[in-house]
Scaffold this motif. Structure first.
Motif, PDB file in Angstrom:
ATOM      1  N   VAL A   1      -0.222  11.101   5.175  1.00  0.00           N
ATOM      2  CA  VAL A   1       0.277  10.306   6.307  1.00  0.00           C
ATOM      3  C   VAL A   1       1.672   9.843   5.905  1.00  0.00           C
ATOM      4  O   VAL A   1       1.843   8.850   5.217  1.00  0.00           O
ATOM      5  N   ASP A   2       2.675  10.624   6.317  1.00  0.00           N
ATOM      6  CA  ASP A   2       4.054  10.275   5.953  1.00  0.00           C
ATOM      7  C   ASP A   2       4.890  10.063   7.211  1.00  0.00           C
ATOM      8  O   ASP A   2       4.396  10.154   8.339  1.00  0.00           O
ATOM      9  N   GLU A   3       6.162   9.797   7.024  1.00  0.00           N
ATOM     10  CA  GLU A   3       7.072   9.494   8.137  1.00  0.00           C
ATOM     11  C   GLU A   3       7.124  10.638   9.149  1.00  0.00           C
ATOM     12  O   GLU A   3       7.106  10.410  10.359  1.00  0.00           O
ATOM     13  N   GLU A   4       7.167  11.859   8.635  1.00  0.00           N
ATOM     14  CA  GLU A   4       7.273  13.039   9.517  1.00  0.00           C
ATOM     15  C   GLU A   4       6.040  13.159  10.415  1.00  0.00           C
ATOM     16  O   GLU A   4       6.142  13.346  11.634  1.00  0.00           O
ATOM     17  N   LEU A   5       4.851  13.023   9.815  1.00  0.00           N
ATOM     18  CA  LEU A   5       3.601  13.137  10.573  1.00  0.00           C
ATOM     19  C   LEU A   5       3.508  12.034  11.632  1.00  0.00           C
ATOM     20  O   LEU A   5       3.134  12.286  12.794  1.00  0.00           O
ATOM     21  N   LEU A   6       3.866  10.797  11.254  1.00  0.00           N
ATOM     22  CA  LEU A   6       3.787   9.674  12.182  1.00  0.00           C
ATOM     23  C   LEU A   6       4.790   9.821  13.315  1.00  0.00           C
ATOM     24  O   LEU A   6       4.459   9.579  14.488  1.00  0.00           O
ATOM     25  N   GLN A   7       6.017  10.223  12.975  1.00  0.00           N
ATOM     26  CA  GLN A   7       7.061  10.393  13.991  1.00  0.00           C
ATOM     27  C   GLN A   7       6.625  11.424  15.030  1.00  0.00           C
ATOM     28  O   GLN A   7       6.744  11.210  16.240  1.00  0.00           O
ATOM     29  N   LYS A   8       6.078  12.524  14.530  1.00  0.00           N
ATOM     30  CA  LYS A   8       5.643  13.599  15.425  1.00  0.00           C
ATOM     31  C   LYS A   8       4.503  13.127  16.330  1.00  0.00           C
ATOM     32  O   LYS A   8       4.507  13.373  17.536  1.00  0.00           O
ATOM     33  N   ALA A   9       3.518  12.418  15.728  1.00  0.00           N
ATOM     34  CA  ALA A   9       2.363  11.938  16.500  1.00  0.00           C
ATOM     35  C   ALA A   9       2.794  10.957  17.582  1.00  0.00           C
ATOM     36  O   ALA A   9       2.344  11.033  18.729  1.00  0.00           O
ATOM     37  N   VAL A  10       3.705  10.039  17.230  1.00  0.00           N
ATOM     38  CA  VAL A  10       4.164   9.034  18.193  1.00  0.00           C
ATOM     39  C   VAL A  10       4.927   9.694  19.332  1.00  0.00           C
ATOM     40  O   VAL A  10       4.750   9.343  20.509  1.00  0.00           O
TER      41      VAL A  10
ATOM     42  N   ASP B   1      -2.304   6.053   4.822  1.00  0.00           N
ATOM     43  CA  ASP B   1      -1.108   5.439   4.236  1.00  0.00           C
ATOM     44  C   ASP B   1      -0.030   5.256   5.307  1.00  0.00           C
ATOM     45  O   ASP B   1      -0.104   5.831   6.393  1.00  0.00           O
ATOM     46  N   HIS B   2       0.973   4.432   5.010  1.00  0.00           N
ATOM     47  CA  HIS B   2       2.179   4.264   5.840  1.00  0.00           C
ATOM     48  C   HIS B   2       1.911   3.741   7.251  1.00  0.00           C
ATOM     49  O   HIS B   2       2.741   3.932   8.147  1.00  0.00           O
ATOM     50  N   LEU B   3       0.794   3.073   7.465  1.00  0.00           N
ATOM     51  CA  LEU B   3       0.501   2.575   8.814  1.00  0.00           C
ATOM     52  C   LEU B   3       0.873   1.101   8.985  1.00  0.00           C
ATOM     53  O   LEU B   3       0.690   0.534  10.066  1.00  0.00           O
ATOM     54  N   TRP B   4       1.391   0.473   7.941  1.00  0.00           N
ATOM     55  CA  TRP B   4       1.620  -0.969   7.970  1.00  0.00           C
ATOM     56  C   TRP B   4       2.610  -1.407   9.048  1.00  0.00           C
ATOM     57  O   TRP B   4       2.589  -2.542   9.500  1.00  0.00           O
ATOM     58  N   GLN B   5       3.484  -0.482   9.505  1.00  0.00           N
ATOM     59  CA  GLN B   5       4.467  -0.848  10.533  1.00  0.00           C
ATOM     60  C   GLN B   5       3.861  -0.972  11.935  1.00  0.00           C
ATOM     61  O   GLN B   5       4.441  -1.593  12.815  1.00  0.00           O
ATOM     62  N   PHE B   6       2.664  -0.401  12.133  1.00  0.00           N
ATOM     63  CA  PHE B   6       2.061  -0.351  13.469  1.00  0.00           C
ATOM     64  C   PHE B   6       1.277  -1.634  13.770  1.00  0.00           C
ATOM     65  O   PHE B   6       0.082  -1.605  14.065  1.00  0.00           O
ATOM     66  N   THR B   7       1.973  -2.741  13.741  1.00  0.00           N
ATOM     67  CA  THR B   7       1.281  -4.037  13.831  1.00  0.00           C
ATOM     68  C   THR B   7       0.723  -4.347  15.218  1.00  0.00           C
ATOM     69  O   THR B   7      -0.077  -5.257  15.363  1.00  0.00           O
ATOM     70  N   SER B   8       1.151  -3.589  16.249  1.00  0.00           N
ATOM     71  CA  SER B   8       0.641  -3.837  17.612  1.00  0.00           C
ATOM     72  C   SER B   8      -0.500  -2.911  17.997  1.00  0.00           C
ATOM     73  O   SER B   8      -1.005  -2.977  19.120  1.00  0.00           O
ATOM     74  N   LEU B   9      -0.904  -2.033  17.092  1.00  0.00           N
ATOM     75  CA  LEU B   9      -1.979  -1.078  17.407  1.00  0.00           C
ATOM     76  C   LEU B   9      -3.260  -1.793  17.808  1.00  0.00           C
ATOM     77  O   LEU B   9      -3.715  -2.709  17.128  1.00  0.00           O
ATOM     78  N   THR B  10      -3.843  -1.350  18.938  1.00  0.00           N
ATOM     79  CA  THR B  10      -5.161  -1.860  19.331  1.00  0.00           C
ATOM     80  C   THR B  10      -6.219  -0.756  19.205  1.00  0.00           C
ATOM     81  O   THR B  10      -7.404  -1.043  19.116  1.00  0.00           O
ATOM     82  N   LYS B  11      -5.754   0.497  19.192  1.00  0.00           N
ATOM     83  CA  LYS B  11      -6.695   1.630  19.127  1.00  0.00           C
ATOM     84  C   LYS B  11      -6.165   2.664  18.143  1.00  0.00           C
ATOM     85  O   LYS B  11      -5.009   3.090  18.235  1.00  0.00           O
TER      86      LYS B  11
END
Length: 506
Positions: free
Chosen positions: A13-22, A59-69
């Motif tokens: 779970v890195d920046e590239e994977l998260l950026q793409k998913a978002v 990993d690397h999910l700490w920035q998603f502080t508004s996630l509800t799901k």
């Protein structure tokens, strides 16, 4: 059951994977394009799917502080971790992974729906803080102890439970046992719990349940009492006077006083010691009550400060908004009128607008600076005049004890002492220096305890004040920077509009 490892390399779970998913899951229209160009703000994302990505480690999910799901199902995750900052999560899917233990969920207190199906979990545990849980799906795991279900009694909001496919489901009493111990449950293993099952459960486990309820009620009362004590102590800590509402300070003075036990044998000291603790406790309680009263005054002062600051900011914003509104109105009149557009004149007006808004902000900064200074002065005065120390009482006690010790020394010298004393006490009276040193050592120990308690109190007071003032100053700097940036952005926007109008005119 749980997921087999994919032949592909496990994903990170890195920046590239998260950026793409978002980007894939975000808006696809013009809003999505703008968001992509400006950069996605992870702290604004409310839902995220990371399923079927062969993820081994969260990993690397700490920035998603508004996630509800959050969906992390159908991966190869072995451990629940890295979710501590996602405190707004209400729905979490970790099914079809290789998780062996429930952990790492303590901070997710808003969680309502949790799926852990198809993993390798053998014990339901470590979920004490998830008191908002409505749905728990933990089917197809390795749960083998039916009694482990009793752990779920603490979740008073739990209505839907899936345990299907676990070894416990093979027991004949499974359904009745669950219905008996979880009376608030509505659905079990995707089926409605019918009245007949509930009645059977009540009949079979009535006495065991009643005993458990009795024990739970006792535990609850004990826990409430502990919580009440802790809340009260926290209140005292906030007032910086913890353990001053009684004999604690006096007791601590004698706890480390090596000479006290010996001096207690001197004739007349026992009477002195009987009278000494009482006024000391009264004085401690007096300091304690002053502290509580001061806390109330400090809270009022803090509230008054923030109310005053808000009022100043609101008033300033209204005046700035009026200036901008007047400017916009004048600009529209010029634009839609028949009068020739005068570029230089408009530029002067924009400069005046900028000056007006900046002047408003500078006035606010000065006003807030005065408010902050007054506030700091008031708080400092409160802290400085907070405690009256107990030294006078201790000095008086020391003088009395010294009189008794010297009188006893004279009687020993004349062989007039009739009282039996242990050898180590008699050794104090070999000469005047020895006995005076013993009394002084006792006195020094007592004064040191008083000094330490005063230092502790003042340090707590000053730390609180420093932290509060730093927070106030930091917030004001942040507010000022933001406001200056807003003014510059607005002025740039108006100038851009002017340039466009100039092109149209030509």
């Amino acid at each position: 059951m749980s997921r087999l490892y994919d032949t592909a390399e496990p994903s990170l779970v890195d920046e590239e994977l998260l950026q793409k998913a978002v980007e894939e899951q975000g808006p696809q229209d013009q809003a999505g394009q703008i968001a992509k160009e400006e950069g996605m703000q992870y702290d604004e994302v409310s839902q995220l799917r990371l399923d079927y990505k062969n993820i081994l480690k969260i990993d690397h999910l700490w920035q998603f502080t508004s996630l509800t799901k959050l969906q992390l199902d159908n991966n190869i995750i072995e451990k629940i971790e890295g979710l501590g900052r996602l405190t707004n999560l209400k729905w979490l899917d970790l099914s079809f992974n290789n998780i062996e233990g429930i952990e790492g969920l303590d901070t997710l207190v808003k969680l309502e729906d949790l799926s852990l199906c198809n993993n390798r979990i053998s014990v339901i545990e470590n979920m004490d803080t998830l008191l908002n849980l409505h749905v728990l799906s933990i089917g197809n795991n390795f749960l083998a102890q039916l009694e482990n279900v009793i752990y779920l009694r603490k979740f008073k909001n739990l209505r839907t439970l899936n345990l299907a496919g676990n070894p416990i489901c093979k027991e004949d009493r499974y359904k009745i046992f669950v219905a008996a111990y979880l009376p608030e449950l509505v659905y079990l293993d995707f089926r409605l719990l019918d009245e007949q099952t509930r009645e059977q459960a009540f009949g079979k486990y009535q006495y065991a349940i009643e005993e458990m309820r009795h024990n739970e009620a006792q535990e609850r009362r004990a826990m409430d009492a502990r919580q009440e004590q802790e809340d009260e102590l926290q209140l005292h800590r906030d007032a910086f006077v913890e353990l001053l509402n009684g004999p604690y300070l006096f007791d601590s003075m004698y706890a480390d006083d090596a000479e006290a036990a010996k001096l207690a044998y001197l004739p007349g000291v026992s009477v002195l010691l009987e009278t000494y603790p009482s006024p000391y406790s009264v004085l401690s309680v007096s300091v304690f009550e002053i502290g509580l009263a001061q806390r109330g005054r400090r809270e009022d002062e803090v509230k008054s400060f923030f109310d005053c600051s808000r009022e100043a900011v609101d008033d300033n914003q209204q005046r700035a908004a009026q200036i901008a509104a007047d400017f916009e109105k004048a600009r529209r009149q010029v634009r839609h009128g028949t009068v020739a557009f005068k570029v230089m004149s408009r530029r002067d007006e924009i400069n005046q607008l900028c000056d007006s808004l900046m002047t408003q902000e500078l006035q606010l900064v000065d006003q807030l600076e005065d408010i902050i200074k007054d506030f700091e002065r008031n708080i400092s005065d409160m802290v400085a005049g907070f405690i009256e120390v107990c030294r006078d009482l201790e000095n008086h006690h020391h003088e009395k004890l010294l009189e008794i010790a010297v009188a006893t020394l004279e009687r020993v010298a004349k062989n007039e002492l009739e009282e039996d004393m242990p050898d180590d006490v008699r050794m104090l009276f070999v000469d005047k220096d020895t006995v005076i040193n013993a009394v002084s050592a006792s006195h020094d120990t007592h004064l040191m305890k008083i000094d330490n308690r005063e230092d502790e109190l003042m340090t707590s007071c000053n730390s609180w004040m420093s932290a509060l003032m730093k927070s106030v100053q930091d917030e004001e700097v942040k507010r000022n920077r933001k406001r200056i940036s807003e003014i510059h952005n607005y002025i740039d926007y108006v100038r851009d509009q002017l340039d466009e109008m100039q092109h149209e005119h030509h």
